[in-house]
Design a protein around this motif. Sequence first.
Motif, mmCIF file in Angstrom:
data_model
loop_
_atom_site.group_PDB
_atom_site.id
_atom_site.type_symbol
_atom_site.label_atom_id
_atom_site.label_comp_id
_atom_site.label_asym_id
_atom_site.label_seq_id
_atom_site.Cartn_x
_atom_site.Cartn_y
_atom_site.Cartn_z
ATOM 1 N N ASP A 252 35.505 34.801 51.777
ATOM 2 C CA ASP A 252 36.496 33.813 52.250
ATOM 3 C C ASP A 252 36.076 32.404 51.822
ATOM 4 N N CYS A 253 34.802 32.083 52.053
ATOM 5 C CA CYS A 253 34.312 30.731 51.732
ATOM 6 C C CYS A 253 34.407 30.450 50.240
ATOM 7 N N ARG A 254 34.031 31.449 49.432
ATOM 8 C CA ARG A 254 34.051 31.254 47.980
ATOM 9 C C ARG A 254 35.481 31.066 47.474
ATOM 10 N N ILE A 255 36.406 31.869 48.001
ATOM 11 C CA ILE A 255 37.807 31.779 47.559
ATOM 12 C C ILE A 255 38.415 30.449 48.011
ATOM 13 N N LEU A 256 38.116 30.047 49.239
ATOM 14 C CA LEU A 256 38.628 28.757 49.727
ATOM 15 C C LEU A 256 38.154 27.631 48.808
ATOM 16 N N ASP A 257 36.883 27.708 48.419
ATOM 17 C CA ASP A 257 36.306 26.689 47.542
ATOM 18 C C ASP A 257 36.997 26.685 46.175
ATOM 19 N N GLU A 258 37.267 27.876 45.649
ATOM 20 C CA GLU A 258 38.000 27.997 44.384
ATOM 21 C C GLU A 258 39.355 27.311 44.476
ATOM 22 N N MET B 260 43.318 23.214 43.365
ATOM 23 C CA MET B 260 44.404 22.397 43.928
ATOM 24 C C MET B 260 43.919 20.995 44.272
ATOM 25 N N GLU B 261 42.785 20.655 43.711
ATOM 26 C CA GLU B 261 42.231 19.305 43.814
ATOM 27 C C GLU B 261 42.226 18.770 45.234
ATOM 28 N N GLY B 262 41.798 19.635 46.151
ATOM 29 C CA GLY B 262 41.593 19.179 47.531
ATOM 30 C C GLY B 262 42.871 18.909 48.310
ATOM 31 N N ASP B 263 44.013 19.375 47.785
ATOM 32 C CA ASP B 263 45.275 19.166 48.506
ATOM 33 C C ASP B 263 45.416 20.247 49.592
ATOM 34 N N TRP B 264 44.958 19.922 50.799
ATOM 35 C CA TRP B 264 44.900 20.917 51.871
ATOM 36 C C TRP B 264 46.260 21.524 52.194
ATOM 37 N N GLU B 265 47.315 20.737 52.014
ATOM 38 C CA GLU B 265 48.667 21.243 52.317
ATOM 39 C C GLU B 265 48.994 22.450 51.434
ATOM 40 N N GLN B 266 48.415 22.459 50.244
ATOM 41 C CA GLN B 266 48.573 23.613 49.356
ATOM 42 C C GLN B 266 47.486 24.653 49.601
ATOM 43 N N VAL B 267 46.279 24.146 49.825
ATOM 44 C CA VAL B 267 45.106 25.029 49.844
ATOM 45 C C VAL B 267 45.166 26.019 51.004
ATOM 46 N N LEU B 268 45.467 25.522 52.206
ATOM 47 C CA LEU B 268 45.395 26.426 53.358
ATOM 48 C C LEU B 268 46.426 27.564 53.284
ATOM 49 N N PRO B 269 47.705 27.263 52.967
ATOM 50 C CA PRO B 269 48.637 28.387 52.810
ATOM 51 C C PRO B 269 48.212 29.337 51.684
ATOM 52 N N ALA B 270 47.685 28.789 50.590
ATOM 53 C CA ALA B 270 47.275 29.648 49.469
ATOM 54 C C ALA B 270 46.077 30.511 49.865
ATOM 55 N N PHE B 271 45.192 29.949 50.655
ATOM 56 C CA PHE B 271 44.023 30.696 51.125
ATOM 57 C C PHE B 271 44.462 31.898 51.954
ATOM 58 N N GLN B 272 45.306 31.634 52.922
ATOM 59 C CA GLN B 272 45.830 32.685 53.789
ATOM 60 C C GLN B 272 46.537 33.748 52.960
ATOM 61 N N GLN B 273 47.358 33.303 52.021
ATOM 62 C CA GLN B 273 48.126 34.204 51.181
ATOM 63 C C GLN B 273 47.202 35.067 50.322
ATOM 64 N N SER B 274 46.201 34.436 49.758
ATOM 65 C CA SER B 274 45.305 35.142 48.852
ATOM 66 C C SER B 274 44.431 36.154 49.584
ATOM 67 N N ARG B 275 44.017 35.831 50.795
ATOM 68 C CA ARG B 275 43.063 36.687 51.499
ATOM 69 C C ARG B 275 43.702 37.810 52.290
#
Lengths: 472, 472
Positions: free
Chosen positions: A322-328, A333-348
């Motif tokens: 989880d940590c490694r994928i979130l970091d990826e 997404m250049e630290g854009d959390w609005e994109q990152v968090l939904p993508a993280f959930q979706q990916s995992r």
Amino acid sequence: MIPSQESIAIAGAGLVGSLLGVYLAQRGYRVDLYEGRPDPRIGNVYQGRSINLALSDRGWAALEKVGLAQAIRAEAIPMVERVIHGIDGSLTTQPYGEAGQAIYSVSRAGINQRLISLAEQHEQVSLHFEYRLTQVDFASGTAGFDTPAGTVQIAPQRLFGADGANSKIRRLMQELPRMNFSLETMDVAYIELNIPANADGSHQLGPIEALHIWPRDQFMLIALPNLDGSFTCTLFMDFDGPNSFASLQGAPAIQAFFETQFPDVAALLETPAQHFIERAPSPLALVDVYPWVQANRICLIGDACHAIVPFYGQGMNAGFEDCRILDELLEQMEGDWEQVLPAFQQSRKANVAAIATLAKRNYIEMSRLTGQPSFLLRKKIEAKFSRKYPKLWVPLYTMVTFRPEIPYAEALRIGDEQSAIMDEIMTIPDIEQHWDEDWVLAKLYQLACRQWGQALTFHSSHRSCSDAKADG
Amino acid sequence: MIPSQESIAIAGAGLVGSLLGVYLAQRGYRVDLYEGRPDPRIGNVYQGRSINLALSDRGWAALEKVGLAQAIRAEAIPMVERVIHGIDGSLTTQPYGEAGQAIYSVSRAGINQRLISLAEQHEQVSLHFEYRLTQVDFASGTAGFDTPAGTVQIAPQRLFGADGANSKIRRLMQELPRMNFSLETMDVAYIELNIPANADGSHQLGPIEALHIWPRDQFMLIALPNLDGSFTCTLFMDFDGPNSFASLQGAPAIQAFFETQFPDVAALLETPAQHFIERAPSPLALVDVYPWVQANRICLIGDACHAIVPFYGQGMNAGFEDCRILDELLEQMEGDWEQVLPAFQQSRKANVAAIATLAKRNYIEMSRLTGQPSFLLRKKIEAKFSRKYPKLWVPLYTMVTFRPEIPYAEALRIGDEQSAIMDEIMTIPDIEQHWDEDWVLAKLYQLACRQWGQALTFHSSHRSCSDAKADG
């Protein structure tokens, strides 16, 4: 926003919380790690219990990416094979992978203490122990803690719930509208037992570099080696029914049970009957929740959103991944959390669902199938075929354990396809006699090519029939 | 134990709790019904909302067994068909069953008040309003309530949790070890709207004896008639995404939406745009929990353990059926609760899981398929075939709605088999032209006999090919 100006709070300084802290600090964020318990490096929060875990390549990949692998490897014991103990005292070995491949026994307490110390070394990380999270405002992202100095409120830019299978953040989140949640408790439970070291600190049981299993269908004992010469053993059996924690009563019957069922190890175990009586069996539960993210500010991670059962040795590894994928995703997404968090959930989501399924299934494999000659033969055929056509056929265990680049969901899907093919192979009359003959492998090759040869959707980077021709 | 010496507490005097009280009182038990809210017969606890429900044969069967059907029938409006309103104002009708079969629109508040009054008439039933359950000791079966007169503790012989989808007893039970629980929230939500009566008390919309549907794929409006001349309407649509509660903003756009999508009814609805803006969409959730029984003393029933979505009109009916089946088991097992409660849970589990599945699926049928000519044709072919071979082919909707003797789980299984057969029939080229020709029915007959003709496990009391020959 510049990372160093963003404050991130992590609830839970367990395995995943600590590693996540390191990841985010390395990306430049200011990280506050809040842990409800006292600092585990002072005193012993594990109450003398010596739990160990199997760390494998997904975990290593996550540790390596932030440069922690070497520090952890120093306290890990490689386990290159399963050693299966028959009721007659016979030993059968089953390698986990090829030469050089192993899973690693690590102490849960030890690795957690080490990760906390490694997190502490980052100047952007602040540790807060005895901060017990009591309240979260999911709209604003603020949270409240009970601390020895009274109540504390925080208002971080992001808040991660890395607070484990019984996550308080998740339990608060469950009360929100539009949540999906499931908790599944297995019929099987466990207690921990111990094989102490010899007086000179050496191990009483061998081989040391192995995971030992005593598979007995309705129950099983396993043992993982520790650096101090001891083994930590776990007895898995049903809560109730025949051959269960409930049905086995009284020290003499329990002692006889250990001596009959585990004859080669009963005498090495430290007062097993006493521990059996005194230790309440712990339940094993699976947690599934959706969504993981609220208001793009608060996000669950690790066991808090996908606690699984331990039978594939992947709980910690999945959390580290989880940590490694979130970091990826933070990088992409250049630290854009609005994109990152939904993508993280979706990916995992699909991947952790797949490892949950695999882990449940593996109890059957460990407790029952590893004791069956036909299962061991099946694995032997697969291993031989895989050595000949390493790109065409990667055994499921290998995909899950040693191939972090193959997502869990894909491993599950391919594994099910392999399983159907092996079912067909195992129907060959007298397969026990013929398995090592060339035509059996030729048949398997034909079936594998029929399955994957034309399948354009198949992940071609892993293997294909044209690759297989190159292999062979 | 003599029933009159056994005290049974029921938490929740809603639909299921009240009916359960009547059932148990008729068996001779002393029953205390505890309800958190004030007496709904005094004042209006529903805050002016006029929810109505579809009562069908499973519900009637349960009411009849305790002699309550006649009293309820007096306030029920039969609905003999679906009336499907096209976007062009066209009307299509689809009968729910054969002549004489109907589902019944009842007021939720009205039926609840009536059931409470009927329960109150039994001298063994005591009612306690404004008793809010706060605590349960699952080992001893005691419970605590907050009441206007302070805290009250009770120690009944048995305690039922009939306290609905958000059951407090269930939420307390979830904290016990070894629980399994799931909560699933649909993407679709709803608000209620209203078509008031004409000044003379007559209905503005016709036909009256129908359930009206405006299926629009991504959303739908339905309307059920009330005795006072009004219709209660429900608008179902997604929380967010395209065509959702979130995407539709501003009174002019909302008014235009109603006028475009529901042209024949927009003018009859009471301030739909205003209600759309003011009323928060309610989520629809499914609850699944296991076990339902703790220590053979405390048992969940109705929505508390199996809340479903409303699209099959079976939520209340399933809860009423719970009461009837529990009563059957009490009779069979001569009041031995140690046997009855586990058997109840065992008997109901698969059936309520089946109706949960069917109810979820039916949203697709109602919102999307009822608007498609091919779906209506399919239903017409099934209906014709069923009229010719009534024992061989009972349509799924009929099994669920009009055949309480067929358990939900069996209806689901048979329905899936029928569906596969109808899929094959619908592949006949130009079926629209040929459906009424004899050879189509002959083909369907052949497929049905192939499916069930030899199937000894098939519930032979319902239908068989030899029966079919007798039918035909």
